[in-house]
Design a protein around this motif. Structure first.
Motif, PDB file in Angstrom:
ATOM      1  N   ILE A   3      -2.698  -9.300   2.113  1.00 44.98           N
ATOM      2  CA  ILE A   3      -2.124  -8.155   2.941  1.00 44.98           C
ATOM      3  C   ILE A   3      -1.453  -9.141   3.987  1.00 44.98           C
ATOM      4  O   ILE A   3      -1.719  -9.687   4.596  1.00 44.98           O
ATOM      5  N   LEU A   4      -0.022  -9.532   3.877  1.00 44.97           N
ATOM      6  CA  LEU A   4       1.096 -10.102   5.020  1.00 44.97           C
ATOM      7  C   LEU A   4       1.378  -9.396   5.160  1.00 44.97           C
ATOM      8  O   LEU A   4       2.512  -8.632   5.231  1.00 44.97           O
ATOM      9  N   ARG A   5       1.204  -9.081   6.933  1.00 45.31           N
ATOM     10  CA  ARG A   5       2.415  -8.253   7.999  1.00 45.31           C
ATOM     11  C   ARG A   5       3.242  -8.422   8.065  1.00 45.31           C
ATOM     12  O   ARG A   5       3.495  -9.330   8.045  1.00 45.31           O
ATOM     13  N   ALA A   6       3.941  -7.431   8.243  1.00 48.24           N
ATOM     14  CA  ALA A   6       5.556  -8.095   8.478  1.00 48.24           C
ATOM     15  C   ALA A   6       5.713  -8.441   9.984  1.00 48.24           C
ATOM     16  O   ALA A   6       6.468  -8.924  10.387  1.00 48.24           O
ATOM     17  N   ALA A   7       4.539  -8.189  11.031  1.00 49.89           N
ATOM     18  CA  ALA A   7       4.384  -8.486  12.186  1.00 49.89           C
ATOM     19  C   ALA A   7       4.216 -10.487  12.268  1.00 49.89           C
ATOM     20  O   ALA A   7       4.340 -10.944  13.627  1.00 49.89           O
ATOM     21  N   GLY A   8       3.934 -10.417  11.217  1.00 49.30           N
ATOM     22  CA  GLY A   8       3.311 -11.834  11.253  1.00 49.30           C
ATOM     23  C   GLY A   8       4.164 -13.173  10.611  1.00 49.30           C
ATOM     24  O   GLY A   8       4.080 -13.886  10.984  1.00 49.30           O
ATOM     25  N   LEU A 142       6.371  -6.072  -2.342  1.00 48.07           N
ATOM     26  CA  LEU A 142       6.586  -5.902  -0.713  1.00 48.07           C
ATOM     27  C   LEU A 142       7.099  -4.757  -1.261  1.00 48.07           C
ATOM     28  O   LEU A 142       8.083  -4.224  -1.710  1.00 48.07           O
ATOM     29  N   ALA A 143       6.778  -3.483   0.184  1.00 48.46           N
ATOM     30  CA  ALA A 143       6.984  -2.212   0.095  1.00 48.46           C
ATOM     31  C   ALA A 143       8.406  -2.180   1.644  1.00 48.46           C
ATOM     32  O   ALA A 143       8.694  -2.910   2.059  1.00 48.46           O
ATOM     33  N   VAL A 144       9.062  -0.989   0.763  1.00 50.82           N
ATOM     34  CA  VAL A 144      10.716  -1.061   1.541  1.00 50.82           C
ATOM     35  C   VAL A 144      10.586   0.163   1.750  1.00 50.82           C
ATOM     36  O   VAL A 144      10.999   1.378   0.800  1.00 50.82           O
ATOM     37  N   THR A 149      -0.679   2.743  -0.253  1.00 55.33           N
ATOM     38  CA  THR A 149      -2.041   3.202  -0.198  1.00 55.33           C
ATOM     39  C   THR A 149      -2.211   2.265  -1.551  1.00 55.33           C
ATOM     40  O   THR A 149      -2.043   2.970  -2.302  1.00 55.33           O
ATOM     41  N   LEU A 150      -3.657   1.291  -1.351  1.00 57.81           N
ATOM     42  CA  LEU A 150      -4.016   0.663  -2.667  1.00 57.81           C
ATOM     43  C   LEU A 150      -5.090   1.455  -3.207  1.00 57.81           C
ATOM     44  O   LEU A 150      -5.825   1.904  -2.342  1.00 57.81           O
ATOM     45  N   PHE A 151      -5.698   1.812  -4.604  1.00 57.11           N
ATOM     46  CA  PHE A 151      -6.611   2.237  -4.771  1.00 57.11           C
ATOM     47  C   PHE A 151      -7.482   0.754  -5.218  1.00 57.11           C
ATOM     48  O   PHE A 151      -7.603   0.258  -5.654  1.00 57.11           O
ATOM     49  N   THR A 152      -7.996   0.690  -3.881  1.00 54.19           N
ATOM     50  CA  THR A 152      -9.074   0.104  -3.717  1.00 54.19           C
ATOM     51  C   THR A 152     -11.070   0.031  -3.273  1.00 54.19           C
ATOM     52  O   THR A 152     -10.990   1.188  -2.875  1.00 54.19           O
ATOM     53  N   ASP A 153     -11.754  -0.730  -3.470  1.00 58.51           N
ATOM     54  CA  ASP A 153     -12.849  -0.380  -2.510  1.00 58.51           C
ATOM     55  C   ASP A 153     -12.128   0.647  -1.069  1.00 58.51           C
ATOM     56  O   ASP A 153     -12.917   0.829  -1.048  1.00 58.51           O
ATOM     57  N   ASP A 154     -11.025  -0.252  -0.264  1.00 58.15           N
ATOM     58  CA  ASP A 154     -11.509  -0.116   1.440  1.00 58.15           C
ATOM     59  C   ASP A 154     -10.192   0.341   1.831  1.00 58.15           C
ATOM     60  O   ASP A 154     -10.139   0.840   2.191  1.00 58.15           O
ATOM     61  N   GLU A 155      -9.355   0.838  -0.310  1.00 57.41           N
ATOM     62  CA  GLU A 155      -8.110   1.992   0.167  1.00 57.41           C
ATOM     63  C   GLU A 155      -7.136   1.490   1.790  1.00 57.41           C
ATOM     64  O   GLU A 155      -6.621   1.566   2.208  1.00 57.41           O
ATOM     65  N   ALA A 156      -7.554   0.122   1.411  1.00 56.45           N
ATOM     66  CA  ALA A 156      -5.880  -0.565   2.145  1.00 56.45           C
ATOM     67  C   ALA A 156      -5.015  -0.160   2.260  1.00 56.45           C
ATOM     68  O   ALA A 156      -4.433   0.978   0.863  1.00 56.45           O
ATOM     69  N   SER A 157      -4.039  -0.676   3.181  1.00 59.94           N
ATOM     70  CA  SER A 157      -2.391   0.177   2.524  1.00 59.94           C
ATOM     71  C   SER A 157      -2.071  -1.481   3.559  1.00 59.94           C
ATOM     72  O   SER A 157      -1.236  -1.552   3.829  1.00 59.94           O
ATOM     73  N   LEU A 158      -0.139  -0.384   2.834  1.00 63.49           N
ATOM     74  CA  LEU A 158       0.836  -1.658   2.976  1.00 63.49           C
ATOM     75  C   LEU A 158       1.615  -0.769   4.315  1.00 63.49           C
ATOM     76  O   LEU A 158       1.925   0.769   3.416  1.00 63.49           O
ATOM     77  N   GLY A 159       2.456  -1.275   4.783  1.00 64.21           N
ATOM     78  CA  GLY A 159       3.065  -0.593   5.810  1.00 64.21           C
ATOM     79  C   GLY A 159       4.832  -0.970   5.444  1.00 64.21           C
ATOM     80  O   GLY A 159       4.474  -1.621   5.010  1.00 64.21           O
TER      81      GLY A 159
END
Length: 195
Positions: A3-8, A142-144, A149-159
């Motif tokens: 996951i690449l964060r917009a802030a980075g 890319l989320a705009v 929210t991703l359906f994964t083991d850790d329920e990761a999310s993208l802003g």
């Protein structure tokens, strides 16, 4: 999966000095404007004017925010591009100008080196569960305008404006929208060397 964060993201000047680009990802890592295989970036376009020329590059442009632009690519009729338009593919090494329709815009720019890489850009409304199958060497999502929210083991999310990077071996993913927005699915393919 990364996951690449917009802030980075890396912010850098345009090749022609007329604005700034926010680089989402580039290959190889750290490549400059003259030696990348592929590059995905966002730009804030404040004024009408010519595009930078990129020799041997194919590009696809999408409007993310703002009223839109009219793109004048040499040899083609002018194209009106808005946030509701399908992404527009064109050669990066022909004279191209852009006229803003009504104020500044933010665009998504995908570039690949002709003969070495190819790409596709798909614009998908965020509604219901979305399945992403990474069929390419590299797939960026890319989320705009909203998160997912991703359906994964850790329920990761993208802003908003975060990017998911998948390789060919990544499993198919399910994404659930958090709000109303768009997904841009960018598939990057390495071409077989010509012998």
């Amino acid at each position: 999966m990364r996951i690449l964060r917009a802030a980075g993201y890396r912010v850098m000047p345009w090749k022609n000095g007329g604005g700034t680009t926010t680089e989402i990802a580039v290959s190889p890592d750290g490549a400059g404007l003259d030696d990348f295989d592929w590059r995905v970036s966002m730009a804030r376009v404040e004024t009408s004017g010519p595009f930078s020329s990129f020799a041997g590059i194919d590009r696809t442009l999408s409007v993310l925010e703002g009223e839109g632009i009219v793109l004048d690519v040499a040899g083609q009729p002018p194209t009106r591009l808005t946030a509701a338009s399908v992404p527009l593919a064109f050669p990066g090494d022909v004279p191209t100008g852009a006229a803003l329709i009504g104020g500044p815009i933010t665009d998504l720019n995908v570039m690949t080196r002709r003969g070495r890489m190819a790409h596709s850009v798909e614009r998908r409304p965020l509604s219901g569960e979305i399945r992403i199958a990474p069929r390419a060497d590299t797939t960026l999502v890319l989320a705009v305008g909203a998160g997912v929210t991703l359906f994964t083991d850790d329920e990761a999310s993208l802003g908003p404006f975060d990017t998911l990077m998948l390789d060919r071996d990544s499993p198919e993913l399910g994404l659930r929208p958090v709000g109303r927005g768009l997904l841009f699915v960018i598939r990057l393919h390495r071409l077989a060397a010509n012998h």
